[in-house]
Design an enzyme around this catalytic site. Structure first.
Site, PDB file in Angstrom:
ATOM      1  N   GLY A  15      17.590  10.053  43.811  1.00 24.18           N
ATOM      2  CA  GLY A  15      16.540  10.243  42.792  1.00 24.18           C
ATOM      3  C   GLY A  15      16.397  11.710  42.453  1.00 24.18           C
ATOM      4  N   ASP A 132       9.971  12.589  47.893  1.00 27.21           N
ATOM      5  CA  ASP A 132       9.345  11.791  48.955  1.00 27.21           C
ATOM      6  C   ASP A 132       8.901  12.583  50.186  1.00 27.21           C
ATOM      7  OD1 ASP A 132       9.863   9.610  47.350  1.00 27.21           O
ATOM      8  OD2 ASP A 132      11.714   9.069  48.380  1.00 27.21           O
TER       9      ASP A 132
HETATM   10  O1  F6P Z   1      13.424   8.719  46.356  1.00 27.14           O
HETATM   11  C1  F6P Z   1      12.714   9.053  45.203  1.00 27.14           C
HETATM   12  C2  F6P Z   1      12.114   7.828  44.581  1.00 27.14           C
HETATM   13  O2  F6P Z   1      11.414   8.229  43.407  1.00 27.14           O
HETATM   14  C3  F6P Z   1      11.193   6.999  45.489  1.00 27.14           C
HETATM   15  O3  F6P Z   1       9.911   7.563  45.601  1.00 27.14           O
HETATM   16  C4  F6P Z   1      11.224   5.667  44.801  1.00 27.14           C
HETATM   17  O4  F6P Z   1      10.970   4.630  45.706  1.00 27.14           O
HETATM   18  C5  F6P Z   1      12.637   5.593  44.270  1.00 27.14           C
HETATM   19  O5  F6P Z   1      13.119   6.923  44.192  1.00 27.14           O
HETATM   20  C6  F6P Z   1      12.777   4.955  42.917  1.00 27.14           C
HETATM   21  O6  F6P Z   1      14.124   4.840  42.639  1.00 27.14           O
HETATM   22  P1  F6P Z   1      14.718   4.516  41.186  1.00 27.14           P
HETATM   23  O7  F6P Z   1      14.608   5.759  40.366  1.00 27.14           O
HETATM   24  O8  F6P Z   1      16.124   4.132  41.469  1.00 27.14           O
HETATM   25  O9  F6P Z   1      13.880   3.426  40.614  1.00 27.14           O
END
Ligand code: F6P
Length: 328
Positions: A15, A132
């Site tokens: 992310g 996170d």
């Molecule tokens: O790891 C960062 C994060 O934003 C988390 O807080 C969240 O659970 C996840 O990535 C969301 O992932 P994606 O962008 O793949 O939906």
């Protein structure tokens, strides 16, 4: 300092997080300062497999210090988990005579880096870039400060409307299975209750807290909930509470991906600059298979295995004060 490293490559993975661009700039400029060639890999490990690799210059990172997202783009590569993917990735590095790698990301990024580095004996330094703040070996990850401030700004705005209508709001913040964003924004936003995966709160306990507030004539209540905090999710929880507690009209807000964007804060930019420079210097010093972070304001290198081994614990002092402050 050892001097055999001449070419390094850099990628962002997982992310995206505000401050990643600041960190890219720091790595490129520190590399050039130390007479290294710095290559940028697009779309994380997927771009490495697909040979999407370009030489970077000082000018290629101009005017990105303040921009959210990542100019190198990011991905969660499934192919990199396969032997064939790793082989292709290594071959592409060798074809360009790249000696070492810097990866900016979170636990998934470092898990891949750890396997790759051990398999092919290629030095890798990881820089923690995730909103996170769920990694051992650093007090804060790049992006966490910005994300918490973005979420806090939203919580303050929700409080205005909650108060005007005497409402109870459930506000879900990100964090995957970590409660760090929730605990920080809950305390700073004055939440009546903060629900995090590290410390379970039963529905009876939650209703008791809200009931105490209503008896004291609180005109609104905010519950901040970490996305990994409740198995059925925030909507389900809000429904269950509403069935048993009708003092307030109830609403739900899921803040979602807006927490990942935006201009990085000063704190995140300084952290990203510091870790970017130290990652390059770490490689030159012969360090490998480690994450660079800061603990008590000191730069610390932690082996990937240790950084990934167990879940980061929540700061007990934050839990304690949040309980005191939501009590009346
Ligand atoms: O790891 C960062 C994060 O934003 C988390 O807080 C969240 O659970 C996840 O990535 C969301 O992932 P994606 O962008 O793949 O939906």
């Amino acid at each position: 300092m050892k001097d055999e490293i001449k070419k390094i490559a850099l990628l962002t993975s997982g992310g995206d997080a505000p401050g990643m661009n600041t960190c890219i700039r720091a790595v490129v400029r520190a590399g050039i300062y130390y007479n290294l060639e710095v290559y940028g890999i697009k779309r994380g490990y997927q771009g490495l497999i697909e040979n999407d690799i370009q030489l970077m210059s000082s000018r290629s990172v101009s005017n990105i210090i303040q921009r959210g997202g990542t100019i190198l783009k990011s991905a969660r590569s499934k192919d990199f988990m396969l032997q064939s993917g790793m082989d292709a990735a290594y071959q592409n590095l060798k074809n360009k005579d790249i000696d070492a790698l810097i990866v900016i990301g979170g636990d998934g990024t470092f898990t891949g880096a750890n396997i790759f580095s051990n398999k092919f004996d290629i030095p890798i330094i990881g820089i923690p870039g995730t909103i996170d703040n769920d990694l051992n070996g650093t007090d804060a990850t790049i992006g966490f400060d910005t994300a918490t401030n973005t979420a806090l700004d939203a919580i303050d705005k929700i409080r205005d409307t909650a108060n005007s209508h005497n409402r109870l709001f459930f506000i879900e913040v990100m964090g995957r299975d970590s409660g760090y964003i929730a605990i920080k924004t809950g305390i700073s936003g004055g939440a009546e209750a903060i629900l995090i995966p590290e410390k379970k709160t039963t529905i009876n306990e939650l209703i008791a807290i809200l009931d105490r507030g209503s008896k004291q004539k609180k005109s609104s209540s905010l519950v901040v909930i970490a996305e990994g905090g409740e198995s059925g999710g925030v909507i389900d929880l809000a429904k269950k509470v509403e069935e048993r507690f009708s003092y307030y009209d109830t609403r739900v807000t899921i803040l979602g991906h807006l927490q990942r964007g935006g201009t990085p804060t000063c704190t995140d930019r300084v952290l990203a600059s510091l870790l970017g420079v130290r990652a390059v210097e770490g490689l030159k010093e012969g360090k490998s298979n480690m994450m660079v972070g800061t603990i008590n304001k000191k730069v610390v290198f932690t082996p990937f295995e240790k950084a990934l081994k167990k879940k980061k614990t929540i700061d007990r002092e934050l839990l304690r004060i949040s309980k005191i402050l939501s009590n009346n």
